[in-house]
Scaffold this motif. Structure first.
Motif, PDB file in Angstrom:
ATOM      1  N   ALA A   1       0.831  -1.209   0.000  1.00 21.45           N
ATOM      2  CA  ALA A   1       0.000   0.000   0.000  1.00 21.45           C
ATOM      3  C   ALA A   1       0.863   1.256   0.000  1.00 21.45           C
ATOM      4  O   ALA A   1       0.525   2.244  -0.663  1.00 21.45           O
ATOM      5  N   LYS A   2       1.966   1.231   0.716  1.00 24.58           N
ATOM      6  CA  LYS A   2       2.876   2.380   0.721  1.00 24.58           C
ATOM      7  C   LYS A   2       3.456   2.643  -0.664  1.00 24.58           C
ATOM      8  O   LYS A   2       3.858   3.755  -0.968  1.00 24.58           O
ATOM      9  N   GLN A   3       3.502   1.617  -1.487  1.00 28.29           N
ATOM     10  CA  GLN A   3       4.005   1.748  -2.857  1.00 28.29           C
ATOM     11  C   GLN A   3       2.892   2.132  -3.836  1.00 28.29           C
ATOM     12  O   GLN A   3       3.095   2.127  -5.047  1.00 28.29           O
TER      13      GLN A   3
ATOM     14  N   PHE B   1     -11.565  -2.251  -1.137  1.00 29.61           N
ATOM     15  CA  PHE B   1     -10.116  -2.271  -1.036  1.00 29.61           C
ATOM     16  C   PHE B   1      -9.666  -1.082  -0.206  1.00 29.61           C
ATOM     17  O   PHE B   1     -10.388  -0.096  -0.058  1.00 29.61           O
ATOM     18  N   ALA B   2      -8.463  -1.210   0.338  1.00 29.19           N
ATOM     19  CA  ALA B   2      -7.853  -0.131   1.115  1.00 29.19           C
ATOM     20  C   ALA B   2      -6.627   0.359   0.361  1.00 29.19           C
ATOM     21  O   ALA B   2      -6.025  -0.375  -0.436  1.00 29.19           O
ATOM     22  N   TYR B   3      -6.265   1.602   0.620  1.00 33.01           N
ATOM     23  CA  TYR B   3      -5.075   2.173   0.011  1.00 33.01           C
ATOM     24  C   TYR B   3      -4.582   3.330   0.867  1.00 33.01           C
ATOM     25  O   TYR B   3      -5.313   3.830   1.720  1.00 33.01           O
ATOM     26  N   VAL B   4      -3.353   3.729   0.649  1.00 36.12           N
ATOM     27  CA  VAL B   4      -2.760   4.835   1.385  1.00 36.12           C
ATOM     28  C   VAL B   4      -2.873   6.103   0.538  1.00 36.12           C
ATOM     29  O   VAL B   4      -2.498   6.107  -0.635  1.00 36.12           O
ATOM     30  N   VAL B   5      -3.422   7.147   1.146  1.00 35.67           N
ATOM     31  CA  VAL B   5      -3.439   8.466   0.516  1.00 35.67           C
ATOM     32  C   VAL B   5      -2.166   9.164   0.999  1.00 35.67           C
ATOM     33  O   VAL B   5      -1.994   9.340   2.207  1.00 35.67           O
ATOM     34  N   PRO B   6      -1.277   9.524   0.091  1.00 32.75           N
ATOM     35  CA  PRO B   6      -0.016  10.121   0.528  1.00 32.75           C
ATOM     36  C   PRO B   6      -0.198  11.524   1.105  1.00 32.75           C
ATOM     37  O   PRO B   6      -1.191  12.200   0.815  1.00 32.75           O
ATOM     38  N   ALA B   7       0.744  11.931   1.909  1.00 34.57           N
ATOM     39  CA  ALA B   7       0.728  13.285   2.467  1.00 34.57           C
ATOM     40  C   ALA B   7       0.725  14.295   1.327  1.00 34.57           C
ATOM     41  O   ALA B   7       1.393  14.107   0.309  1.00 34.57           O
TER      42      ALA B   7
ATOM     43  N   VAL C   1      -3.920  23.418   3.064  1.00 35.04           N
ATOM     44  CA  VAL C   1      -3.886  22.750   4.371  1.00 35.04           C
ATOM     45  C   VAL C   1      -3.018  21.500   4.238  1.00 35.04           C
ATOM     46  O   VAL C   1      -3.271  20.659   3.369  1.00 35.04           O
ATOM     47  N   PRO C   2      -1.987  21.347   5.073  1.00 34.58           N
ATOM     48  CA  PRO C   2      -1.146  20.147   4.994  1.00 34.58           C
ATOM     49  C   PRO C   2      -1.856  18.949   5.640  1.00 34.58           C
ATOM     50  O   PRO C   2      -2.352  19.044   6.762  1.00 34.58           O
ATOM     51  N   TYR C   3      -1.922  17.854   4.902  1.00 35.87           N
ATOM     52  CA  TYR C   3      -2.503  16.611   5.404  1.00 35.87           C
ATOM     53  C   TYR C   3      -1.409  15.561   5.497  1.00 35.87           C
ATOM     54  O   TYR C   3      -0.572  15.447   4.598  1.00 35.87           O
ATOM     55  N   ARG C   4      -1.440  14.768   6.564  1.00 37.41           N
ATOM     56  CA  ARG C   4      -0.552  13.620   6.689  1.00 37.41           C
ATOM     57  C   ARG C   4      -1.111  12.477   5.844  1.00 37.41           C
ATOM     58  O   ARG C   4      -2.285  12.463   5.498  1.00 37.41           O
ATOM     59  N   ALA C   5      -0.273  11.501   5.575  1.00 32.68           N
ATOM     60  CA  ALA C   5      -0.738  10.295   4.882  1.00 32.68           C
ATOM     61  C   ALA C   5      -1.788   9.611   5.753  1.00 32.68           C
ATOM     62  O   ALA C   5      -1.735   9.691   6.988  1.00 32.68           O
TER      63      ALA C   5
ATOM     64  N   ASP D   1     -18.293   4.238  -2.085  1.00 32.75           N
ATOM     65  CA  ASP D   1     -17.737   5.546  -1.753  1.00 32.75           C
ATOM     66  C   ASP D   1     -16.428   5.327  -1.003  1.00 32.75           C
ATOM     67  O   ASP D   1     -15.998   4.193  -0.820  1.00 32.75           O
ATOM     68  N   ILE D   2     -15.780   6.392  -0.617  1.00 33.64           N
ATOM     69  CA  ILE D   2     -14.493   6.313   0.076  1.00 33.64           C
ATOM     70  C   ILE D   2     -14.653   6.822   1.497  1.00 33.64           C
ATOM     71  O   ILE D   2     -15.293   7.854   1.721  1.00 33.64           O
ATOM     72  N   ALA D   3     -14.072   6.105   2.448  1.00 35.01           N
ATOM     73  CA  ALA D   3     -14.075   6.514   3.851  1.00 35.01           C
ATOM     74  C   ALA D   3     -12.655   6.392   4.387  1.00 35.01           C
ATOM     75  O   ALA D   3     -11.851   5.606   3.874  1.00 35.01           O
ATOM     76  N   THR D   4     -12.339   7.192   5.408  1.00 36.49           N
ATOM     77  CA  THR D   4     -11.068   6.960   6.088  1.00 36.49           C
ATOM     78  C   THR D   4     -11.186   5.616   6.797  1.00 36.49           C
ATOM     79  O   THR D   4     -12.279   5.157   7.118  1.00 36.49           O
ATOM     80  N   TRP D   5     -10.062   4.978   7.043  1.00 34.60           N
ATOM     81  CA  TRP D   5     -10.084   3.623   7.570  1.00 34.60           C
ATOM     82  C   TRP D   5      -8.989   3.433   8.598  1.00 34.60           C
ATOM     83  O   TRP D   5      -7.872   3.933   8.436  1.00 34.60           O
TER      84      TRP D   5
END
Length: 91
Positions: free
Chosen positions: A14-16, A31-37, A57-61, A71-75
């Motif tokens: 996921a980090k890749q 499925f899950a995935y990482v949203v990069p910073a 606004v700065p967002y962390r990964a 739809d998409i949700a934070t996980w």
């Protein structure tokens, strides 16, 4: 598709930028995935008060989940998710 992975292997994929899922999720196209910073334009009133109008606004990964409702949700992975060995690397 790579099956029977542990969560550590799934995290690295996921980090890749790859999508990951639990074996039981696949029938629901989840499925899950990482949203990069990154930095995004300010939208909410709370962010505007803190960061100012017309700013970024700065967002962390963070983890995101494509849900069964399409739809998409934070996980946040559960304890069971983190110990499972049925992770699939989808791409």
């Amino acid at each position: 598709m790579i099956k029977n992975q542990n969560f550590g292997q799934a995290i690295e994929a996921a980090k890749q930028g790859k999508r990951i899922a639990r074996e039981g999720w696949n029938g629901q196209n989840m499925f899950a995935y990482v949203v990069p910073a990154a930095s995004y334009p300010v939208v909410t009133d709370a962010a505007k008060l803190h960061f100012g109008e017309n700013t970024l606004v700065p967002y962390r990964a963070y983890w995101a989940l494509k849900t069964a409702q399409n739809d998409i949700a934070t996980w946040s992975p559960s304890g069971s998710d983190s110990l499972a060995e049925d992770w699939v690397i989808l791409d």
